[in-house]
Design an enzyme around this catalytic site. Structure first.
Site, short mmCIF file in Angstrom:
data_model
loop_
_atom_site.label_atom_id
_atom_site.label_comp_id
_atom_site.label_asym_id
_atom_site.label_seq_id
_atom_site.Cartn_x
_atom_site.Cartn_y
_atom_site.Cartn_z
N ASP A 1 47.41 38.95 36.20
CA ASP A 1 46.24 39.25 35.37
C ASP A 1 45.73 38.00 34.67
OD1 ASP A 1 46.04 42.22 35.35
OD2 ASP A 1 48.05 42.08 34.50
N CYS B 1 44.22 44.06 37.98
CA CYS B 1 44.20 45.41 38.52
C CYS B 1 43.04 46.21 37.93
CB CYS B 1 45.52 46.09 38.24
SG CYS B 1 45.91 46.18 36.50
N CYS C 1 47.29 45.56 29.71
CA CYS C 1 45.94 45.16 30.10
C CYS C 1 45.01 45.18 28.89
CB CYS C 1 45.38 46.09 31.17
SG CYS C 1 46.24 45.96 32.74
N CYS D 1 51.69 36.69 36.76
CA CYS D 1 51.86 38.10 36.41
C CYS D 1 50.76 38.97 36.99
CB CYS D 1 51.90 38.27 34.90
SG CYS D 1 53.20 37.32 34.15
#
Ligand SMILES: Cc1ncc(COP(=O)(O)O)c(C=O)c1O
Lengths: 128, 395
Positions: free
Chosen positions: A37, A60, A104, A35
Site C-alpha cells: 500500500d 487494494c 487502509c 506491504c
C-alpha cells in the site's frame, strides 16, 4: 456476504479526486510497496482552507476507497477541521471496513497528516 | 461470467452430481451394516476404490484411504512418514519452499517435535532440481515430499526422477498431486511414488473428499481414531456419495484428458502471449513445464486485489497472490520462493482455466486485464515514480 460495503465499492469503482495537483503546496506520501500500500496526497491550501485535494494510491480496494473518501471529507474544509480527521471517521463514512483492512484507513489519515506537515514546513521555510 | 479460478476449485461435472445424488437417494446405507442397502453402499464404496486404483496405476485396494480432501491426505502422509522415521531414528525430511500450507504447516509442527527439514530452492523457474534432492538426502532422511504441480504457478516438478532417486536410496517419497491428478498423466508405479495426496474438488468432483495413496507395505498412521472404517486407518462413516462422485469425476477427467489438454493448452498459450504484451509484466514459473490451464503473471506498479475486484466487475473470476487477498501482510510464499520481490509479488494474477472457456472469452480476458492494469497504473504513485525514472523497473 460481500467482502466490502456498497460505499467502499462505490468509492473504489468511482474514486473521487484522483490525480495530481501540479502546484500543490502540501504533498505527503505514506506506506511502502513492500506491504502493498502506498498513498500520496496533494493539497492546495489557501487562507487555511483546503481548496483542492487529489490522491494517487497503489493498493487494494479498501486502500483506494479510503483515499477517495478521505479526500471528500477534507475538501473545502478549514485546516482546524482537517487536522482532526481520524481513520475511524474515514472507516465509518465508508460504512465500515473489515478488521484486517482498518490499516487502509490509518494510511489515509497518515497521508493527510503528512501532506499537512509538508505544507507547514514549506510555510515556515518561506517565512524565514 | 467467465470462471478462471479452477485451481481454487472446479465446478462439479454433471456426471459427478448425478452419481452423487443417485447415491444419496438409493444407496444411503452405512457400508458397515449387514443388510442389503448397507451392503450395496459397501459395494459402491469398493467399486469407487477400484476405479481410483486403476486411474492412478496402483494395484491393491489396500493402497487407497479416502479422506476429507487434500489437506487431510497431506497431514496423514507426513504423519505416517514421521512415525516410521522416528521409530528408525531418522529425523530428517526434505521438501520444497513452495509447498501448499497443508504440507508446510505440518512440517513446522514436525520441526517442533524434533524433526529437521530441508526446504529445497525452487529457482526462478519454479522447478525443484532432482540433483538437489539427491544431494540433500542423508542417512537419516526419512521422507522426501515434493508437490507434483504447484497450485499458484502451475509448474510441474520432475516427479519421476525424484521418485527414482528416492527409491534407489530407500527413502520414502510423497507427492501432493492435488493440482495434477485429472489434469496431467500421473502413475504411481511409473513415477516411483510411495504416497500421494489427491482432492476431488480440483477435478470437477465434490468438495470435502479426497484420498491418500500409500504403497503396499508402508505402515500407515492414523489421524482420526474411532471405528474400523478404511481398515482402521481412518475412522468415520464413509462419505459414500462423495467418494462415488470422486471416482466418476476422476474417470471422466482421465478419459478426456488428451483432448482437453490440447484445447486448454492452446488457450493458455494465447492468454500468455496476450498478457505478455502488457509492458513491465512477467510470467511466473517456467512457461512450458506448467499445468495446461495455469497462467500466472506479475504486473509492476499495481496491486492484485484491486485488479481482481475490477476484473470481477467485468465478469471474470480469478485470483492473486497479493497480501490483501491472503489476509496477511506478506504476499504469496510461492512468488517469494521464485524470487519475486514484495513490490512485484503484490501485483500478481492467476488465471486457471478449464476446457469450457471459449476463444472469445480468452480475447475478452486479455483486453480486460490490459484495460484494468492501465487504469490502475494511471493513479499508482509507484508507477509514476517508475515512469519518471525516480525508481528502477524490476520487470
Ligand atoms: C497443492 C494443494 N494441496 C492441498 C490442497 C488442499 O486440498 P483440500 O482443499 O481438498 O483440503 C490444495 C487445495 O487448495 C492444493 O492446491
Amino acid at each position: 456476504m460481500a467482502l466490502y460495503s456498497e460505499k467502499v465499492m462505490d468509492h473504489f469503482r468511482n474514486p473521487r479526486n484522483v490525480g495530481v495537483i501540479e502546484d500543490a503546496n502540501g504533498v505527503g506520501e505514506v506506506g511502502n510497496a513492500k506491504c502493498g500500500d502506498i498513498m500520496k496526497m496533494y493539497l492546495k491550501i489557501e487562507n487555511d482552507i483546503v481548496e483542492d485535494v487529489k490522491f494517487e494510491t497503489f493498493g487494494c480496494g479498501s486502500a483506494i476507497a479510503s483515499s477517495s473518501m478521505a479526500t471528500e471529507m477534507i475538501k473545502g474544509k478549514p485546516l482546524s477541521e482537517v487536522r482532526e480527521l481520524t481513520n475511524k471517521a474515514v472507516a465509518e463514512a465508508l460504512d465500515g471496513l473489515p478488521d484486517y483492512k482498518m490499516h487502509c484507513s490509518v494510511l489515509a489519515e497518515e497521508a493527510i497528516k503528512s501532506a499537512l506537515e509538508d505544507y507547514e514546513k514549506r510555510k515556515s521555510e518561506n517565512n524565514s | 461470467m467467465i470462471y478462471a479460478d479452477n485451481a481454487a476449485t472446479t465446478k462439479m461435472s454433471d456426471a459427478a452430481i448425478d452419481a452423487m445424488t443417485d447415491c444419496m437417494r438409493n444407496t444411503y446405507g452405512n457400508p458397515s451394516s449387514l443388510y442389503e442397502v448397507g451392503q450395496r453402499a459397501k459395494e459402491v464404496l469398493e467399486d469407487a476404490r477400484d476405479e481410483i486404483i486403476k486411474a492412478i496405476g496402483a494395484d491393491n485396494f489396500r493402497e487407497i484411504i479416502f479422506t476429507s480432501g487434500g489437506s487431510e491426505a497431506d497431514n496423514q502422509a507426513l504423519r505416517t512418514a514421521a512415525e516410521i522415521g522416528r521409530a528408525a531414528g531418522k529425523m530428517h525430511i526434505i521438501s520444497s519452499a513452495f509447498e501448499h500450507h497443508a504440507i508446510l504447516h505440518t512440517l513446522n509442527k514436525l520441526e517442533k517435535e524434533g524433526f529437521e527439514v530441508t526446504y529445497l530452492d525452487v529457482h526462478e523457474d519454479g522447478l525443484v532440481r532432482s540433483e538437489e534432492v539427491e544431494a540433500a538426502i542423508r542417512p537419516d532422511t526419512c521422507l522426501v515430499t515434493i508437490m507434483y504441480a504447484n497450485n499458484e504457478i502451475g509448474t510441474i516438478q520432475p516427479i519421476r526422477e525424484i521418485g527414482a532417486i528416492c527409491r534407489a536410496k530407500g527413502v520414502l517419497f510423497h507427492t501432493d498431486a492435488v493440482q495434477a491428478i485429472g489434469h496431467i498423466p500421473v502413475n504411481v508405479k511409473d513415477d516411483n511414488i510411495d504416497m500421494l495426496s489427491a482432492s476431488a474438488h480440483k477435478f470437477h468432483g465434490p468438495k470435502g473428499t479426497g484420498f491418500l495413496y500409500v504403497r503396499k507395505g508402508i505402515k500407515i498412521s492414523n489421524l482420526i481414531e474411532g471405528g474400523a472404517q478404511e481398515r482402521g486407518k481412518r475412522a468415520g462413516t464413509e462419505n459414500v456419495p462423495g467418494i462415488r462422485a470422486t471416482a466418476v469425476a476422476l474417470k471422466d477427467a482421465i478419459a478426456h484428458m488428451e483432448e482437453n489438454d490440447k484445447i486448454i493448452r492452446a488457450k493458455r498459450d494465447r492468454l500468455i502471449a496476450g498478457l505478455k504484451e502488457i509492458p513491465h509484466s512477467a510470467i511466473n514459473g517456467d512457461e512450458n513445464k506448467r499445468l495446461p490451464g495455469n497462467v500466472n503473471f506479475c504486473f509492476e506498479g499495481i496491486e492484485g486485489e484491486s485488479l481482481l475486484l475490477l476484473l470481477d466487475d467485468k465478469g471474470i473470476q480469478a485470483s492473486s497472490g497479493s497480501a490483501c487477498t491472503s489476509g496477511s501482510l506478506d504476499p504469496s510464499h510461492v512468488l517469494l520462493a521464485i524470487g519475486r520481490v514484495h513490490d512485484v509479488a503484490h501485483g500478481s494474477l492467476r488465471l486457471s482455466i478449464d476446457e469450457t472457456i471459449s476463444d472469445e472469452d480468452v480475447e475478452y480476458i486479455i483486453n480486460a486485464v490490459k484495460e484494468v492494469v492501465t487504469y490502475l497504473r494511471s493513479f499508482s504513485p509507484i508507477w509514476r515514480d517508475l515512469v519518471a525514472g525516480k525508481k528502477e523497473f524490476i520487470l
